[in-house]
Motif scaffolding. Structure first.
Motif, PDB file in Angstrom:
ATOM      1  N   GLU A 194      27.344  41.149  34.556  1.00 23.65           N
ATOM      2  CA  GLU A 194      27.601  39.815  35.806  1.00 23.65           C
ATOM      3  C   GLU A 194      27.269  38.876  36.067  1.00 23.65           C
ATOM      4  O   GLU A 194      26.179  39.238  36.160  1.00 23.65           O
ATOM      5  CB  GLU A 194      28.633  40.587  37.268  1.00 23.65           C
ATOM      6  CG  GLU A 194      29.432  42.157  37.319  1.00 23.65           C
ATOM      7  CD  GLU A 194      30.726  41.632  36.706  1.00 23.65           C
ATOM      8  OE1 GLU A 194      31.223  40.239  36.570  1.00 23.65           O
ATOM      9  OE2 GLU A 194      32.141  42.467  36.354  1.00 23.65           O
ATOM     10  N   GLU A 229      37.915  46.392  34.892  1.00 27.05           N
ATOM     11  CA  GLU A 229      36.680  46.360  35.604  1.00 27.05           C
ATOM     12  C   GLU A 229      38.062  44.716  37.168  1.00 27.05           C
ATOM     13  O   GLU A 229      37.385  44.817  38.194  1.00 27.05           O
ATOM     14  CB  GLU A 229      35.576  45.611  35.537  1.00 27.05           C
ATOM     15  CG  GLU A 229      34.726  45.538  36.322  1.00 27.05           C
ATOM     16  CD  GLU A 229      34.575  43.444  37.419  1.00 27.05           C
ATOM     17  OE1 GLU A 229      33.864  43.796  39.036  1.00 27.05           O
ATOM     18  OE2 GLU A 229      35.492  42.856  37.277  1.00 27.05           O
ATOM     19  N   GLU A 230      38.344  44.015  35.971  1.00 29.81           N
ATOM     20  CA  GLU A 230      39.126  43.164  36.506  1.00 29.81           C
ATOM     21  C   GLU A 230      40.199  43.131  36.897  1.00 29.81           C
ATOM     22  O   GLU A 230      41.666  42.935  37.364  1.00 29.81           O
ATOM     23  CB  GLU A 230      39.323  42.205  35.348  1.00 29.81           C
ATOM     24  CG  GLU A 230      38.046  41.388  35.088  1.00 29.81           C
ATOM     25  CD  GLU A 230      37.025  40.295  35.844  1.00 29.81           C
ATOM     26  OE1 GLU A 230      37.747  40.168  36.773  1.00 29.81           O
ATOM     27  OE2 GLU A 230      37.141  39.011  35.521  1.00 29.81           O
ATOM     28  N   HIS A 264      31.979  44.921  31.472  1.00 34.08           N
ATOM     29  CA  HIS A 264      33.038  45.245  31.361  1.00 34.08           C
ATOM     30  C   HIS A 264      34.222  44.505  29.817  1.00 34.08           C
ATOM     31  O   HIS A 264      33.410  43.212  30.001  1.00 34.08           O
ATOM     32  CB  HIS A 264      34.730  45.035  32.876  1.00 34.08           C
ATOM     33  CG  HIS A 264      33.784  43.504  33.395  1.00 34.08           C
ATOM     34  ND1 HIS A 264      35.142  42.591  32.261  1.00 34.08           N
ATOM     35  CD2 HIS A 264      33.028  43.340  34.108  1.00 34.08           C
ATOM     36  CE1 HIS A 264      34.236  41.619  33.418  1.00 34.08           C
ATOM     37  NE2 HIS A 264      33.667  41.683  34.305  1.00 34.08           N
ATOM     38  N   ASP A 293      32.278  36.001  32.190  1.00 28.62           N
ATOM     39  CA  ASP A 293      32.785  36.619  32.815  1.00 28.62           C
ATOM     40  C   ASP A 293      33.541  38.321  31.528  1.00 28.62           C
ATOM     41  O   ASP A 293      34.713  37.412  31.520  1.00 28.62           O
ATOM     42  CB  ASP A 293      33.390  36.995  33.673  1.00 28.62           C
ATOM     43  CG  ASP A 293      33.690  37.706  35.012  1.00 28.62           C
ATOM     44  OD1 ASP A 293      33.745  39.158  34.660  1.00 28.62           O
ATOM     45  OD2 ASP A 293      34.430  37.378  36.024  1.00 28.62           O
ATOM     46  N   MET A 294      32.571  38.424  30.777  1.00 28.01           N
ATOM     47  CA  MET A 294      31.328  38.805  30.995  1.00 28.01           C
ATOM     48  C   MET A 294      30.820  39.870  29.454  1.00 28.01           C
ATOM     49  O   MET A 294      29.905  40.389  29.103  1.00 28.01           O
ATOM     50  CB  MET A 294      30.682  39.852  31.816  1.00 28.01           C
ATOM     51  CG  MET A 294      31.067  41.183  31.607  1.00 28.01           C
ATOM     52  SD  MET A 294      30.029  42.253  33.031  1.00 28.01           S
ATOM     53  CE  MET A 294      28.756  42.918  31.871  1.00 28.01           C
TER      54      MET A 294
END
Ligand SMILES: [Zn+2]
Length: 387
Positions: free
Chosen positions: A175, A144-145, A77, A110-111
């Motif tokens: 990740e 993603e977050e 991501h 991240d990431m």
């Protein structure tokens, strides 16, 4: 640090884009252009307010050695969590400052750092060996977050709809899996996550006249005690025991002479592959029912548990990590959820990336040496996978 590091150069560029979920800020276009130079075909997939990228490098058309079942995909991501209060960072969160052998910035670990290693590894592989003998792809999401609704999940549905040929055969999610040193942990599964919102209805009143009110707090305490005492399982070979944590208890009562009208609590269960949402929710209701108190409960599952059984994918990744880091990784299932939970519904997936010590923190950073070692690990994975 005077040597040139292709992964560092890419990581600095990626970190400089302020791509806080769901904003893309142009970072995926930059990646697409970089991959197109290598011959990748890029598809930009917009769902809702989220941007995603699927890029694939096909083997040469006249290659009759093309191998079935060998399409490998790097997944990750480009979105990052917000940097937090301004002025707290030693170096600007999107400044991509390099100092003391480290790269600082939101997303360094991240990431975006991991994605930089994907790209550097593929460039090195293609320059050395040419395009691989089977497709090689990138699945990059911008969600993603955040809620993770319009990201990896939707791209997988798009791939699935295009037929079995289109879906990669194995995935590596980049990740940051390592607690302190590169090579400590490869994730081969994750626990599931379920959240419960519990409410007990009482009747508000004056503390001096308790017979005219009904206090929900003692009832809530009994229910929570029952949940806290619950032993779900003992774990198994690949998973720790499932665990329930009470995360909030609220009555919202600012007055000391009022019996509150209702009480709410929230809890979260991280569960292993001995449970799923279908079996866990009734088990929790049964536990609460036994207390003989009336309550309301909403339960939502944000991800089922999954496990990628040891096989060719886990063996290749473990061998590559051991070779390049000198460490024998533990194959683990701990930690929070990731997009691997969506991928696992379709194909084997493992996760291996940088050190996660500073992720989501002020002054997130990554060691430059780790970027170079991780690039070497990814190159090694490609050479073993496409051998
Ligand atoms: Zn992440």
């Amino acid at each position: 640090m005077s040597h040139t590091s292709p992964a560092l150069e890419i990581a600095r560029t990626l970190v400089s884009y302020p791509s806080v979920t769901p904003v893309d800020a142009g970072v995926q276009d930059w990646i697409a252009h970089r991959l197109e130079r290598l011959g990748f075909t890029c598809t930009h997939l917009h769902y809702g307010e989220v941007q995603n990228l699927f890029a694939v490098l096909e083997p040469k058309a006249n290659t009759n050695t093309a191998k079935q079942g060998r399409h490998f995909c790097f997944a990750g991501h480009t979105d990052v969590v917000p940097p937090g209060p301004e002025g707290r960072w030693t170096h600007p969160p999107f400044g991509a400052v390099v100092t003391g052998g480290r790269l600082y910035g939101r997303g360094a670990a991240d990431m975006k750092g991991n994605i930089a290693c994907f790209i550097a590894a593929v460039e090195q592989y293609v320059e050395t060996y040419g395009p691989p003998c089977a497709p090689l792809s990138f699945l990059i999401t911008g969600d993603e977050e955040g809620r993770a609704i319009d990201g990896t999940r939707r791209v997988l549905e798009w791939l699935d709809a295009r037929g079995p040929e289109a879906m990669p055969d194995a995935f590596l999610v980049g990740e940051p899996t390592n607690p302190v040193c590169l090579g400590e942990q490869i994730k081969i599964g994750r626990r599931g996550s379920m959240t419960g919102h519990l409410r007990v209805q009482g009747k508000q009143g004056h503390v001096a006249y308790p017979d005219k009110a009904r206090n929900p707090v003692p009832d809530m305490l009994r229910l929570l005690a029952a949940l806290d005492a619950l032993v779900l399982d003992e774990g198994n070979a690949h998973f720790e025991p499932s665990n329930l944590e009470i995360t909030t208890v609220d009555v919202g009562n600012a007055a000391e002479n009022v019996i509150p009208g209702d009480a709410c609590a929230t809890f979260n269960v991280r569960f292993n592959d001995l449970w799923d949402a279908e079996t866990l929710a009734p088990h929790i209701r049964k536990t609460l029912d036994e207390a003989g108190i009336s309550y309301e409960l909403d339960m939502t599952c944000s991800g089922e548990s999954f496990l990628t059984a040891p096989g060719p994918l886990t063996e290749i990744v473990a061998a590559a990590v051991a070779r390049e880091t000198g460490r024998t990784s533990a194959l683990t299932t701990g930690g929070g959820t990731s997009d691997a939970r969506f991928i696992s519904r379709y194909r084997p997936v493992v996760e291996f990336g940088l050190v996660n010590e500073t992720i989501h923190q002020i002054d997130e950073h990554v060691a430059i040496a780790d970027l170079d070692t991780l690039t070497a690990v990814y190159v090694r994975i490609l050479t073993l996978w496409y051998a």
